[in-house]
Design an enzyme around this catalytic site. Structure first.
Site, PDB file in Angstrom:
ATOM      1  N   MET A 113      -9.059 -50.249   6.465  1.00 49.15           N
ATOM      2  CA  MET A 113      -7.626 -49.979   6.566  1.00 49.15           C
ATOM      3  C   MET A 113      -6.900 -50.785   7.642  1.00 49.15           C
ATOM      4  N   GLY A 141     -12.512 -46.801   0.600  1.00 47.04           N
ATOM      5  CA  GLY A 141     -12.418 -45.572   1.372  1.00 47.04           C
ATOM      6  C   GLY A 141     -12.995 -44.370   0.658  1.00 47.04           C
ATOM      7  N   GLN A 142     -12.457 -44.074  -0.516  1.00 43.83           N
ATOM      8  CA  GLN A 142     -12.808 -42.827  -1.183  1.00 43.83           C
ATOM      9  C   GLN A 142     -13.961 -43.032  -2.181  1.00 43.83           C
ATOM     10  N   CYS A 190      -4.367 -46.974   0.216  1.00 43.84           N
ATOM     11  CA  CYS A 190      -5.708 -47.231   0.733  1.00 43.84           C
ATOM     12  C   CYS A 190      -6.267 -48.582   0.273  1.00 43.84           C
ATOM     13  N   MET A 191      -6.405 -48.759  -1.038  1.00 46.56           N
ATOM     14  CA  MET A 191      -7.101 -49.932  -1.554  1.00 46.56           C
ATOM     15  C   MET A 191      -6.189 -50.952  -2.225  1.00 46.56           C
ATOM     16  N   LYS A 206     -21.082 -35.606   7.617  1.00 49.74           N
ATOM     17  CA  LYS A 206     -20.204 -35.009   6.597  1.00 49.74           C
ATOM     18  C   LYS A 206     -21.009 -34.638   5.350  1.00 49.74           C
TER      19      LYS A 206
HETATM   20  N1  LIG Z   1      -1.549 -41.645   9.430  1.00 48.25           N
HETATM   21  C1  LIG Z   1      -2.369 -41.998   8.451  1.00 48.25           C
HETATM   22  N2  LIG Z   1      -2.220 -41.463   7.209  1.00 48.25           N
HETATM   23  C2  LIG Z   1      -3.035 -41.850   6.206  1.00 48.25           C
HETATM   24  C3  LIG Z   1      -4.064 -42.796   6.433  1.00 48.25           C
HETATM   25  C4  LIG Z   1      -4.219 -43.331   7.746  1.00 48.25           C
HETATM   26  O1  LIG Z   1      -5.102 -44.159   8.019  1.00 48.25           O
HETATM   27  N3  LIG Z   1      -3.335 -42.923   8.713  1.00 48.25           N
HETATM   28  N4  LIG Z   1      -4.881 -43.156   5.410  1.00 48.25           N
HETATM   29  C5  LIG Z   1      -4.415 -43.032   4.018  1.00 48.25           C
HETATM   30  C6  LIG Z   1      -5.574 -43.113   3.112  1.00 48.25           C
HETATM   31  S1  LIG Z   1      -6.553 -44.515   3.218  1.00 48.25           S
HETATM   32  C7  LIG Z   1      -5.877 -42.166   2.212  1.00 48.25           C
HETATM   33  S2  LIG Z   1      -7.164 -42.440   1.104  1.00 48.25           S
HETATM   34  C8  LIG Z   1      -5.049 -40.942   2.096  1.00 48.25           C
HETATM   35  C9  LIG Z   1      -5.835 -39.673   1.768  1.00 48.25           C
HETATM   36  O2  LIG Z   1      -4.939 -38.606   1.726  1.00 48.25           O
HETATM   37  P1  LIG Z   1      -5.153 -37.298   0.843  1.00 48.25           P
HETATM   38  O3  LIG Z   1      -5.739 -37.627  -0.460  1.00 48.25           O
HETATM   39  O4  LIG Z   1      -3.852 -36.595   0.814  1.00 48.25           O
HETATM   40  O5  LIG Z   1      -6.160 -36.504   1.765  1.00 48.25           O
HETATM   41  P2  LIG Z   1      -7.383 -35.539   1.413  1.00 48.25           P
HETATM   42  O6  LIG Z   1      -7.532 -34.593   2.554  1.00 48.25           O
HETATM   43  O7  LIG Z   1      -8.555 -36.333   1.037  1.00 48.25           O
HETATM   44  O8  LIG Z   1      -6.839 -34.762   0.163  1.00 48.25           O
HETATM   45  C10 LIG Z   1      -7.675 -34.379  -0.897  1.00 48.25           C
HETATM   46  C11 LIG Z   1      -7.250 -32.990  -1.330  1.00 48.25           C
HETATM   47  O9  LIG Z   1      -7.991 -32.632  -2.508  1.00 48.25           O
HETATM   48  C12 LIG Z   1      -8.548 -31.323  -2.342  1.00 48.25           C
HETATM   49  N5  LIG Z   1      -9.750 -31.273  -3.188  1.00 48.25           N
HETATM   50  C13 LIG Z   1     -11.045 -31.452  -2.833  1.00 48.25           C
HETATM   51  N6  LIG Z   1     -11.844 -31.441  -3.917  1.00 48.25           N
HETATM   52  C14 LIG Z   1     -11.053 -31.242  -4.988  1.00 48.25           C
HETATM   53  C15 LIG Z   1     -11.294 -31.167  -6.392  1.00 48.25           C
HETATM   54  O10 LIG Z   1     -12.417 -31.289  -6.872  1.00 48.25           O
HETATM   55  N7  LIG Z   1     -10.198 -30.986  -7.201  1.00 48.25           N
HETATM   56  C16 LIG Z   1      -8.943 -30.847  -6.705  1.00 48.25           C
HETATM   57  N8  LIG Z   1      -7.942 -30.686  -7.566  1.00 48.25           N
HETATM   58  N9  LIG Z   1      -8.695 -30.893  -5.370  1.00 48.25           N
HETATM   59  C17 LIG Z   1      -9.726 -31.116  -4.540  1.00 48.25           C
HETATM   60  C18 LIG Z   1      -8.786 -31.209  -0.857  1.00 48.25           C
HETATM   61  O11 LIG Z   1      -8.845 -29.865  -0.458  1.00 48.25           O
HETATM   62  C19 LIG Z   1      -7.591 -31.960  -0.267  1.00 48.25           C
HETATM   63  O12 LIG Z   1      -6.480 -31.129  -0.054  1.00 48.25           O
HETATM   64  O13 LIG Z   1      -4.361 -40.730   3.328  1.00 48.25           O
HETATM   65  C20 LIG Z   1      -3.562 -41.792   3.760  1.00 48.25           C
HETATM   66  N10 LIG Z   1      -2.852 -41.325   4.954  1.00 48.25           N
HETATM   67  N1  LIG Z   2     -15.359 -39.974   8.879  1.00 44.96           N
HETATM   68  C1  LIG Z   2     -14.553 -40.386   7.908  1.00 44.96           C
HETATM   69  N2  LIG Z   2     -14.934 -41.396   7.116  1.00 44.96           N
HETATM   70  C2  LIG Z   2     -14.088 -41.840   6.156  1.00 44.96           C
HETATM   71  C3  LIG Z   2     -12.841 -41.214   5.913  1.00 44.96           C
HETATM   72  C4  LIG Z   2     -12.490 -40.109   6.740  1.00 44.96           C
HETATM   73  O1  LIG Z   2     -11.419 -39.495   6.591  1.00 44.96           O
HETATM   74  N3  LIG Z   2     -13.364 -39.732   7.720  1.00 44.96           N
HETATM   75  N4  LIG Z   2     -12.001 -41.680   4.941  1.00 44.96           N
HETATM   76  C5  LIG Z   2     -12.453 -42.703   4.013  1.00 44.96           C
HETATM   77  C6  LIG Z   2     -11.303 -43.500   3.577  1.00 44.96           C
HETATM   78  S1  LIG Z   2     -10.357 -42.945   2.264  1.00 44.96           S
HETATM   79  C7  LIG Z   2     -10.998 -44.697   4.129  1.00 44.96           C
HETATM   80  S2  LIG Z   2      -9.663 -45.567   3.548  1.00 44.96           S
HETATM   81  C8  LIG Z   2     -11.851 -45.302   5.142  1.00 44.96           C
HETATM   82  C9  LIG Z   2     -11.079 -45.894   6.324  1.00 44.96           C
HETATM   83  O2  LIG Z   2     -11.973 -46.552   7.137  1.00 44.96           O
HETATM   84  P1  LIG Z   2     -11.479 -47.445   8.354  1.00 44.96           P
HETATM   85  O3  LIG Z   2     -10.401 -48.347   7.927  1.00 44.96           O
HETATM   86  O4  LIG Z   2     -12.670 -48.039   8.979  1.00 44.96           O
HETATM   87  O5  LIG Z   2     -10.880 -46.333   9.349  1.00 44.96           O
HETATM   88  P2  LIG Z   2      -9.508 -46.202  10.182  1.00 44.96           P
HETATM   89  O6  LIG Z   2      -9.853 -45.344  11.342  1.00 44.96           O
HETATM   90  O7  LIG Z   2      -8.412 -45.750   9.303  1.00 44.96           O
HETATM   91  O8  LIG Z   2      -9.095 -47.668  10.682  1.00 44.96           O
HETATM   92  C10 LIG Z   2     -10.028 -48.642  11.050  1.00 44.96           C
HETATM   93  C11 LIG Z   2      -9.633 -49.473  12.213  1.00 44.96           C
HETATM   94  O9  LIG Z   2      -8.493 -50.282  11.971  1.00 44.96           O
HETATM   95  C12 LIG Z   2      -8.065 -50.698  13.250  1.00 44.96           C
HETATM   96  N5  LIG Z   2      -6.777 -51.399  13.220  1.00 44.96           N
HETATM   97  C13 LIG Z   2      -5.545 -50.889  13.431  1.00 44.96           C
HETATM   98  N6  LIG Z   2      -4.613 -51.877  13.351  1.00 44.96           N
HETATM   99  C14 LIG Z   2      -5.269 -53.034  13.110  1.00 44.96           C
HETATM  100  C15 LIG Z   2      -4.846 -54.408  12.962  1.00 44.96           C
HETATM  101  O10 LIG Z   2      -3.678 -54.759  13.000  1.00 44.96           O
HETATM  102  N7  LIG Z   2      -5.835 -55.315  12.729  1.00 44.96           N
HETATM  103  C16 LIG Z   2      -7.136 -54.997  12.682  1.00 44.96           C
HETATM  104  N8  LIG Z   2      -8.004 -55.971  12.480  1.00 44.96           N
HETATM  105  N9  LIG Z   2      -7.553 -53.713  12.830  1.00 44.96           N
HETATM  106  C17 LIG Z   2      -6.636 -52.742  13.038  1.00 44.96           C
HETATM  107  C18 LIG Z   2      -8.081 -49.383  14.024  1.00 44.96           C
HETATM  108  O11 LIG Z   2      -8.142 -49.617  15.410  1.00 44.96           O
HETATM  109  C19 LIG Z   2      -9.312 -48.701  13.482  1.00 44.96           C
HETATM  110  O12 LIG Z   2     -10.409 -48.767  14.359  1.00 44.96           O
HETATM  111  O13 LIG Z   2     -12.770 -44.375   5.648  1.00 44.96           O
HETATM  112  C20 LIG Z   2     -13.466 -43.621   4.663  1.00 44.96           C
HETATM  113  N10 LIG Z   2     -14.477 -42.890   5.385  1.00 44.96           N
HETATM  114  S1  SF4 Z   3     -21.213 -41.040   1.344  1.00 48.63           S
HETATM  115 FE1  SF4 Z   3     -20.174 -41.401   3.305  1.00 48.63          FE
HETATM  116  S2  SF4 Z   3     -19.681 -39.342   4.034  1.00 48.63           S
HETATM  117 FE2  SF4 Z   3     -21.269 -39.099   2.474  1.00 48.63          FE
HETATM  118  S3  SF4 Z   3     -23.221 -39.122   3.569  1.00 48.63           S
HETATM  119 FE3  SF4 Z   3     -22.801 -41.222   2.928  1.00 48.63          FE
HETATM  120  S4  SF4 Z   3     -21.788 -42.154   4.654  1.00 48.63           S
HETATM  121 FE4  SF4 Z   3     -21.660 -39.932   4.969  1.00 48.63          FE
HETATM  122 MO   LIG Z   4      -8.470 -44.213   1.968  1.00 46.91          MO
END
Ligand SMILES: Nc1nc2c(c(=O)[nH]1)N[C@H]1C(S)=C(S)[C@@H](COP(=O)(O)OP(=O)(O)OC[C@H]3O[C@@H](n4cnc5c(=O)[nH]c(N)nc54)[C@H](O)[C@@H]3O)O[C@H]1N2
Ligand SMILES: Nc1nc2c(c(=O)[nH]1)N[C@H]1C(S)=C(S)[C@@H](COP(=O)(O)OP(=O)(O)OC[C@H]3O[C@@H](n4cnc5c(=O)[nH]c(N)nc54)[C@H](O)[C@@H]3O)O[C@H]1N2
Ligand code: SF4
Ligand SMILES: [Mo]
Length: 756
Positions: free
Chosen positions: A339, A376-377, A171-172, A82
């Site tokens: 997560m 996460g972020q 998320c957090m 990424k």
């Molecule tokens: N089913 C399911 N849903 C989830 C989750 C999951 O595990 N499962 N995870 C949750 C979690 S942990 C998270 S963190 C959220 C994330 O959910 P979102 O925050 O809704 O997802 P993103 O795609 O990161 O959205 C960021 C947006 O900001 C825009 N953007 C990028 N750079 C900039 C910038 O500089 N300025 C502005 N104004 N916009 C910008 C991007 O184009 C994008 O549309 O989703 C949650 N939703």
């Molecule tokens: N490539 C990539 N990297 C990312 C992101 C992305 O969108 N893409 N998003 C970033 C963000 S905002 C976040 S929050 C992180 C998320 O990072 P992670 O939390 O590592 O990612 P997820 O795939 O949401 O979920 C992690 C694992 O939780 C497990 N899980 C589900 N249910 C349970 C349960 O009941 N117990 C336990 N122990 N495990 C369970 C799922 O099987 C999955 O493998 O990643 C960050 N990094």
């Molecule tokens: S900050 Fe995360 S997404 Fe970016 S290069 Fe490092 S591991 Fe990959």
């Molecule tokens: Mo997140």
């Protein structure tokens, strides 16, 4: 050959993580690299909370290359796929270039003046007619600290509403709740430096290889050099993280609290508890917060013997015992979770139980030992947790409910203290419910895409459609832009300067190296101009540079536990970030909190520290808390009608709602569509073959999607990656949330699956 590429990436654990050290050039530039001057600019990756340093290669007025920053201590030159394609995201054809207002149902290009005057007028009308709480802000852990700071001041300090939230709630929030209740203050005690000292890693609810690839790579490198290093995984699913696991426990989604209790039970019973550490550093409490004795805690654990925990969680007792012994016997241990733990209706409790293991064994406060939550972020820690971008917080780990905190912040903001309301505003789910109900009538959404990312998303489209929605975005279209009334084009990464604070308390500076595309503008300046047009000229006119905003913010952190007052732009421009507390410009930053070397520990009176190696100064007596929390099940357990546990998550190549990574051809081709993972035994029973179209259905919705029959989820579990709006996993997820952290339970919903 989309799958081939992915297979290649997955070929080895380390390769799955890192795209390796190298330079990624825009095609056609290869031979020109050394012929013509490319200038390199030190920056930070805008994707995950790992916080990797990148070097941006610029030629003329274009970014032409990206490479990992060899001097950055986090990633030492390595980046994942990424990060490797970040420069291509800048030039995506889907960039939003001009302000637009929806007129008669269609977006029409307008000038910035027209757009901002219109928003200011509508917001002021709503405020006058319905009061400040009819307005709201919804932000992001990907916004810079300076951007969130401006929004905080405008909404909480000037408009006068605490309806200010951000996606870190999704998320957090549970991790924050865990740190506060267990250790007394938010954010980890340790840093990434602990990785190279750890003998054992407990990776629980974290697909580290795909979601924190460079942290994973550091773990793999450390284990390769030190074969005695062991890795335990607790996750209902196999993931690429498994390739290096020594032991994997598979609990049913949502049922792993019992496993953690059972590990604590074995640890104490078999003599792995550090009784001296416990005596000096730990209090025990029951679920109501009343003090209990160590003996009473042990009695509580009798309900969670490995045998009982096996019945609850599905994990064989013998494996729980094995995991507990490995944890107990290792000299040092680091837990990492994401997560799979936080996104649960008992997310805070699950966090507490991880802290319990470290506090019972004294595996905290020494190199190589830490309960270390992965963020996460990229700026959830910096901008939102430290910056106070949630409805109950104020900048500098302060709270709206604390009168002194309100006064301190109001003074620096230059607003009457009565502007800041003493009651928390609406948390994320309540905020979007209030939009549905018409109680919130106008919302400013920045750097997040809630129409796709909220749980049970379709439930919240009504409010987005009916109320006045202003969206600051860098890309178009998105799921949320479909509901917006005004679109404000935001300058993207590298087109603006600012600070990100990552998982390990490290704040890093990012320079502006490009002019924004089209008419895009920096989010912080958009907010400043809007504020001035709304009538807050005096309060906002004074900010002339990003540094002005940062300086004011760090002045508010002086003396706080997350003191950043020594992290000036001048310094941050030179160094690869600083880990707080960093209380003065000559302070090197802090490796570990609550121990010698932490400035707040060092200045405690000697009598408090006597005989102790740690002092949890966020707690009144300096003692952390081991919690006796009942192992409650998820909100929606499986039953005969919905016999599968559906969980959702991520893949390596894509980021959240896909607006950025799907715009890069290489990443889009690597994983071009969503799918549902189902175990071969379940598939056979249901007559489902690989690549069949199936329907996945929960009590909230149905989704037609391709089946991937694969030995990854355990029988009874389904997994869907949620990056595609065309196959929207959030039609299925549940909007139940943790009563403490208000974080939704994305990770568990009861589902059924059948052939389409
Ligand atoms: N089913 C399911 N849903 C989830 C989750 C999951 O595990 N499962 N995870 C949750 C979690 S942990 C998270 S963190 C959220 C994330 O959910 P979102 O925050 O809704 O997802 P993103 O795609 O990161 O959205 C960021 C947006 O900001 C825009 N953007 C990028 N750079 C900039 C910038 O500089 N300025 C502005 N104004 N916009 C910008 C991007 O184009 C994008 O549309 O989703 C949650 N939703
Ligand atoms: N490539 C990539 N990297 C990312 C992101 C992305 O969108 N893409 N998003 C970033 C963000 S905002 C976040 S929050 C992180 C998320 O990072 P992670 O939390 O590592 O990612 P997820 O795939 O949401 O979920 C992690 C694992 O939780 C497990 N899980 C589900 N249910 C349970 C349960 O009941 N117990 C336990 N122990 N495990 C369970 C799922 O099987 C999955 O493998 O990643 C960050 N990094
Ligand atoms: S900050 Fe995360 S997404 Fe970016 S290069 Fe490092 S591991 Fe990959
Ligand atoms: Mo997140």
């Amino acid at each position: 050959m989309p799958l081939k590429r992915r297979e290649f990436l997955k070929a080895s654990a380390a390769a799955a993580a890192a795209a390796s050290i190298g330079v990624n050039l825009i095609p056609g530039m290869e031979n020109k690299l050394f012929a013509d001057a490319i200038t390199w600019h030190k920056s930070v990756c805008r994707f995950c909370g790992t916080g990797c340093g990148v070097m941006i290669g610029k030629k003329g007025d274009k970014v032409v290359a990206i490479k990992g920053d060899l001097e950055n201590p986090i990633n030492k030159g390595h980046i994942c796929v990424k990060g490797f394609f970040l420069h291509k995201v800048i030039y995506a054809r889907t960039r939003l270039l001009y302000p637009m207002i929806r007129k008669n149902g269609k977006f029409v290009r307008v000038s910035w003046d027209e757009a901002l005057d219109y928003v200011a007028k509508r917001f002021n009308e709503i405020r006058e007619k319905y009061g400040p709480d009819a307005l709201a802000f919804y932000g992001s852990g990907q916004a810079e600290t300076e951007e969130t700071y401006m929004a905080n001041k405008l909404f909480k300090g000037c408009i006068g509403t605490n309806n200010m939230e951000g996606n870190p709630r999704l998320c957090m929030a549970s991790a924050v709740g865990g740190y506060l209740t267990s250790l007394g203050l938010d954010e980890p005690a340790g840093t990434y430096q602990d990785i190279e000292h750890a003998e054992l890693f407990l990776l629980i609810g974290s697909n580290t290889a795909e979601c924190h690839p460079i942290i994973f790579e550091r773990i793999v490198r450390h284990k390769t050099k030190n074969p005695n290093v062991k890795i335990i995984i607790i996750d209902p699913r196999k993931t690429p993280t498994d390739q290096v696991a020594d032991l994997h426990l598979f609990p049913k989604p949502g049922w792993d609290l019992a496993v953690l209790h059972a590990m604590a039970y074995v640890i104490i019973k078999e003599g792995y508890a550090d009784l001296d550490f416990i005596k000096k550093h730990v209090n025990f409490k029951n679920n109501e917060g009343k003090d209990i004795s160590f003996e009473e805690f042990q009695k509580f654990l009798e309900d969670y013997t490995p045998e009982k925990a096996e019945k609850i969680s599905g994990v064989p007792a013998s494996e729980i015992v094995k995991a507990a012994r490995m944890f107990g016997q290792a000299r040092t241990a680091m837990s990492m979770w994401t997560m799979g733990i936080n996104q649960r209706t008992r997310g805070v409790w699950a966090n507490n139980l991880i802290h319990n293991l470290h506090l019972l064994t004294g595996k905290i406060g020494v190199p190589g030992s830490d309960p270390f939550s992965l963020t996460g972020q990229p700026n959830a820690c910096g901008g939102v947790r430290e910056g106070g971008g949630l409805c109950h917080l104020l900048p500098g780990h302060r709270k709206v409910t604390n009168a002194k905190h309100r006064e301190e912040v109001a003074r620096v903001w230059g607003v009457p203290v009565s502007n800041i309301q003493p009651k928390p505003g609406k948390h994320t789910i309540a905020m979007f419910e209030a939009l549905n109900e018409g109680k919130i009538k106008g919302i400013y959404i920045m750097c997040t895409n809630p129409a796709q990312s909220l749980p049970h998303a379709q439930k919240f489209w009504k409010g987005l459609k009916e109320q006045f929605v202003v969206l600051a975005e860098s890309f178009y279209p998105t799921a949320t832009s479909e509901y917006a009334d005004v679109l404000l084009p935001a300058a993207f990464w590298a087109e603006k300067e600012g600070v990100y604070g990552c998982t390990e308390r490290r704040s890093q500076y990012m320079p502006q190296v490009l002019q924004p595309m089209g008419e895009a503008r920096w989010d912080a300046w958009i907010l400043r101009d809007l504020a001035i047009r709304m009538g807050f000229k005096k309060e906002f006119e004074k900010y002339k540079t990003a540094e002005d905003i940062w300086n004011e913010y760090i002045s508010l952190t002086k003396g706080r536990d997350m003191d950043l007052s020594g992290a000036t732009y001048r310094r941050l421009k030179k160094v690869r970030g600083l880990t707080w507390p960093v209380p003065s410009e000559d302070h090197p930053g802090t490796y570990k909190r609550y121990v010698k070397g932490d400035p707040f520990f060092d200045k405690l009176p000697e009598e408090k520290k006597k005989g102790r190696r740690m002092y949890f100064y966020g707690k009144p007596d300096g003692k952390a808390v081991v919690w006796a929390r009942p192992a409650k099940p998820p909100a929606e357990p499986t039953d005969k009608d919905y016999p599968f546990a559906l969980t959702t998550g991520r893949v390596l190549e894509h980021w959240h709602t896909g607006t950025m990574t799907r715009a890069v051809l290489e990443l889009e081709r690597a994983v071009p569509k969503a799918y549902v993972e189902i175990h071969p035994d379940d598939a056979k029973k249901l007559g489902i073959a690989n690549k069949d179209m199936v329907i996945v259905e929960t009590r909230r919705g149905k989704l037609k999607i391709e089946a991937r029959v694969i030995d990854r989820p355990e029988p009874g579990t389904l997994f869907i990656p949620w990056h595609w709006k065309e196959w929207l996993a959030n039609l299925l997820t549940i909007d139940a949330f943790d009563p403490g952290s208000k974080e939704p339970e994305y990770k568990v919903a009861a589902a059924r699956i059948y052939k389409a």
